[in-house]
Design a protein around this motif. Sequence first.
Motif, PDB file in Angstrom:
ATOM      1  N   ALA A  90       0.851  -1.184   0.000  1.00 25.23           N
ATOM      2  CA  ALA A  90       0.000   0.000   0.000  1.00 25.23           C
ATOM      3  C   ALA A  90       0.891   1.240   0.000  1.00 25.23           C
ATOM      4  O   ALA A  90       1.877   1.298   0.728  1.00 25.23           O
ATOM      5  N   ASP A  93       0.144   3.019   3.993  1.00 25.89           N
ATOM      6  CA  ASP A  93      -0.390   1.967   4.851  1.00 25.89           C
ATOM      7  C   ASP A  93      -0.658   2.547   6.239  1.00 25.89           C
ATOM      8  O   ASP A  93       0.268   2.973   6.931  1.00 25.89           O
ATOM      9  N   LEU A 214      -7.239  -3.513   4.586  1.00 24.34           N
ATOM     10  CA  LEU A 214      -6.349  -4.599   4.197  1.00 24.34           C
ATOM     11  C   LEU A 214      -6.355  -5.740   5.205  1.00 24.34           C
ATOM     12  O   LEU A 214      -6.293  -6.907   4.830  1.00 24.34           O
ATOM     13  N   GLU A 215      -6.395  -5.404   6.482  1.00 20.05           N
ATOM     14  CA  GLU A 215      -6.344  -6.428   7.521  1.00 20.05           C
ATOM     15  C   GLU A 215      -7.317  -6.090   8.644  1.00 20.05           C
ATOM     16  O   GLU A 215      -7.549  -4.914   8.941  1.00 20.05           O
ATOM     17  N   ALA A 235      -5.355   0.888   3.450  1.00 17.97           N
ATOM     18  CA  ALA A 235      -4.621   1.545   2.369  1.00 17.97           C
ATOM     19  C   ALA A 235      -5.368   2.820   2.014  1.00 17.97           C
ATOM     20  O   ALA A 235      -6.489   2.769   1.491  1.00 17.97           O
ATOM     21  N   TYR A 297      -5.512   1.563  -7.794  1.00 18.89           N
ATOM     22  CA  TYR A 297      -6.049   0.337  -7.219  1.00 18.89           C
ATOM     23  C   TYR A 297      -6.499  -0.622  -8.310  1.00 18.89           C
ATOM     24  O   TYR A 297      -7.069  -0.228  -9.332  1.00 18.89           O
ATOM     25  N   ARG A 302      -2.079  -7.051  -5.023  1.00 22.03           N
ATOM     26  CA  ARG A 302      -2.258  -7.436  -3.614  1.00 22.03           C
ATOM     27  C   ARG A 302      -0.980  -7.140  -2.840  1.00 22.03           C
ATOM     28  O   ARG A 302       0.091  -7.642  -3.204  1.00 22.03           O
TER      29      ARG A 302
END
Length: 393
Positions: A90, A93, A214-215, A235, A297, A302
């Motif tokens: 990213a 991030d 992202l997570e 991101a 994007y 990924r």
Amino acid sequence: MNYETGFETRDAGTIGFVADGEGSTSSGRRKIIAAVVALAALILIAYVVFGRSGTAPTDENEQQLPTVTVVAPGRTTVSGQIVATGTLAARRDMPVGAVGEGGRVIAIPVEAGDWVRQGQVLAIIDRSVQSQQAQSAAAQIQVAQADANLAQANLDRSLKLVERGFVSTADVDRLTATRDAAVARVRVAQAQLRELQARNARLNIVAPAAGLVLERNVEVGQTVAGGAQALFRIARGGEMEMLAKLSESDLANIGAGKTAKVQPVGSEKTFSGQIWQISPTISNADRQGTARIALPYAPELRPGGFATATIESGAVVAPVLPESAVLSDREGAFVYIVDSEGKAKRRPITTGAVTPQGIVVTEGLNGKERVVLRAGGFLTEGETVKPQMAKGS
């Protein structure tokens, strides 16, 4: 009688002598013929063995020389390209964690892969205790306000009695101070309430900016605390980048703003990007630096994956050879060229970018040489060969 007989015998002997002479003559002729034939055979053999030595050996030797295909590469204008590998990440991030005192997570309305807006709630923390504290603080404001109202009323009555001489000036000053203290307590109570409200607002975990989740590293029922590990990674704007690893020499040939084509591993798609930052330092471990390539994007990009980047680095004019012509060993890259005498000569070269047309030779050739196209690995220095120009050269 005997005489005649003897005469006849003598005649017979004479006749027999003559006959023997004729047989000897025929035998001699045969020997002569055989000798002539043998001589002719020797002459023929001598012609075959010695007669061709003056004319045929050259053609025979030429037929025995190895034939090699050669090319004269010339010089071609090639768009300079640098191929590099690296990882996707990213561009911005953002780790997001609990900024308040924390608590027990009671709801998580987002998942990894969701798009969120700025200020959107990512996780809800239980605030039952904090809500009661806020209500208590609100009640304290009302109590303080009542005291302030009473103090103001007492002061107003005293001011009316001062003119009549029933209340001294000292009493008025005391009542004024009481009124001011009551008003101050109201402001303190209000500030305490606002503080509790701000703390309660910070209990929920919200997105600091719009972007792609992202997570997600938290579950419902988990107790979190302020300053703990990141619970979410976002991101910002969904923007991605590639961290391309380049050598010192390649970094010197590029700059911010250069375009690049990025192809993720496992995907046939190619994405256009632009270098937006070049690492100001070189790693001591591998003597490489990083070029950061900004990318829009796309689902195929990924973070954490590998990719290959082809970076435009300007045009060069140099010979271009097929890969089959370029050899290498411990001493470096080289080619075999055929000189005017038909002898194979080793020529060290310096290679540049690999293009669809072939390998760019930056040093070692001027483009006019006859370069062995194939089978150079089977030649030796100084070997005589029969060059044959490749079709189209």
